[in-house]
Design an enzyme around this catalytic site. Structure first.
Site, PDB file in Angstrom:
ATOM      1  N   HIS A 173       0.816  -1.218   0.000  1.00 14.39           N
ATOM      2  CA  HIS A 173       0.000   0.000   0.000  1.00 14.39           C
ATOM      3  C   HIS A 173       0.850   1.268   0.000  1.00 14.39           C
ATOM      4  CE1 HIS A 173      -3.779  -2.090   0.418  1.00 14.39           C
ATOM      5  NE2 HIS A 173      -3.343  -2.750   1.475  1.00 14.39           N
ATOM      6  N   ASP A 196      -0.376  -2.879   5.697  1.00 15.76           N
ATOM      7  CA  ASP A 196       0.535  -3.642   4.843  1.00 15.76           C
ATOM      8  C   ASP A 196       0.881  -4.941   5.559  1.00 15.76           C
ATOM      9  OD1 ASP A 196       0.898  -2.441   2.398  1.00 15.76           O
ATOM     10  OD2 ASP A 196       2.372  -1.004   3.131  1.00 15.76           O
TER      11      ASP A 196
END
Length: 354
Positions: A218, A270
């Site tokens: 991300h 993440d």
């Protein structure tokens, strides 16, 4: 003016700004008898034991027993893929109560919401009825855990991210309690800034689901960099009033009286383990999002600014706090130590990593 200090008599010290208490709910948690604190951090975990969630939980239990932890922090995405359907959703027990069964993990769990949690019934996760099913569970949008030695500021990061509102694709989000969005975020940021400013805790730790900094799938969360990070790094100027004996005059001198002084920002989102040091402040960005499914090889190898550690597998994190030192340790699915961060507390705080 250098020699003037010899003749300056201190008469009074006055802070010319008014301190106002924040509106975030404050929860108190005791520290150990010696004043220290230890805890576990896990994120992105709720998959009913699959994707090695159960194996990670087993190792968490072993490390937690050695450290005699005080509580657990969940950085969100507590129930995949779409949160809970209601307070009677069996996923709560299947993904939580029946997974983290070690005696050492029967401590309070303080949890924030992730974007996947917002795809379900958000009010269900926030409902205190779940504590009757499992008394460990505490989940709120934003709140403070006060432990004397440290204050943990939990923030609801999902409403900051534009794409969930502008480009939700085929996902539906439960925005009850969030709309109107601008007013909600403005109030949250104001309350957080007041709370950080007023805090006298030795350690200040902010917890959210989304990363501020990350080289994972991300990446950085630009909305948090723009809106949240300036508050974490802000310096508040105060004014001191001195009486100068030599010249019999009152001098008003502006000094850096108080910093928000955040030591760590802890997050998930993440699916990795990660440590990044800020280049502009003392803040350490710590990602613990390896609670179940990991994303092997999914990282931005070109963004190396401040990166101290990155592991694209499953695992978890421990934090040990004392008056003068913090120790953060990353573990993999086998309980192996991957990375250690030592943060001495004091003027000119430095960071050493192993």
């Amino acid at each position: 003016m250098a020699g003037l200090g010899i003749w300056m008599g201190f008469v009074s010290l006055c802070l010319l700004s008014v301190s106002v208490s924040g509106l975030l709910q404050r929860l108190e948690h005791p520290v150990k008898a010696d004043g220290s604190l230890s805890l576990m951090v896990i994120g992105d975990w709720g998959r009913k034991g699959t994707y090695n969630q159960s194996q990670v939980a087993t190792q968490m239990g072993r490390v937690a027993a050695k450290l005699n932890i005080d509580f657990v922090i969940s950085t969100g995405d507590n129930f995949y893929d779409d949160g809970l359907t209601g307070i009677d959703d069996p996923a709560f027990e299947i993904s939580f109560s029946k997974i983290y069964t070690a005696k050492s993990l029967q401590k309070q769990w303080y949890s924030v919401l992730g974007n996947h949690d917002y795809r379900g019934d958000v009010e269900a996760q926030l409902n205190p009825i779940l504590q009757k099913i499992d008394p460990r569970w505490i989940c709120q949008r934003s709140f403070i855990v006060d432990t004397e030695i440290a204050e943990f500021f939990f923030i609801d990061s999902t409403p900051f991210v534009d794409k969930y509102f502008l480009k939700p694709k085929d996902h539906k989000y439960d925005w009850r309690g969030v709309l109107p969005r601008e007013k909600y975020l403005s109030k949250l940021l104001k309350d957080l800034e007041i709370a950080l400013k007023d805090s006298t805790a030795k350690w200040k730790i902010v917890v959210g689901h989304h990363p501020v900094r990350s080289i994972g799938h991300h990446g950085d969360t630009k909305e948090l960099i723009r809106q949240l990070l300036p508050i974490l790094e802000v310096i508040h100027l105060g004014q001191y009033i001195f009486y100068c004996i030599l010249y019999k005059k009152i001098l008003v001198i502006k000094l850096n009286l108080q910093e928000n002084n955040v030591d760590m920002y802890i997050n998930g989102h993440d699916h990795c383990l990660e440590h990044i040091s800020s280049r502009s402040s003392q803040i350490q960005f710590l990602t613990s999002g390896g609670g179940s499914k990991a994303w092997k090889g999914d990282m931005d190898k070109d963004k190396k600014d401040g990166i101290k550690f990155y592991y694209d597998g499953q695992g978890f994190m421990s934090v040990e706090l004392e008056e003068t030192n913090a120790k953060v340790v990353y573990f993999d699915i086998y309980g192996k130590v991957l990375h250690v961060v030592n943060l001495p507390k004091g003027l000119g705080t430095s960071v050493s990593a192993i």
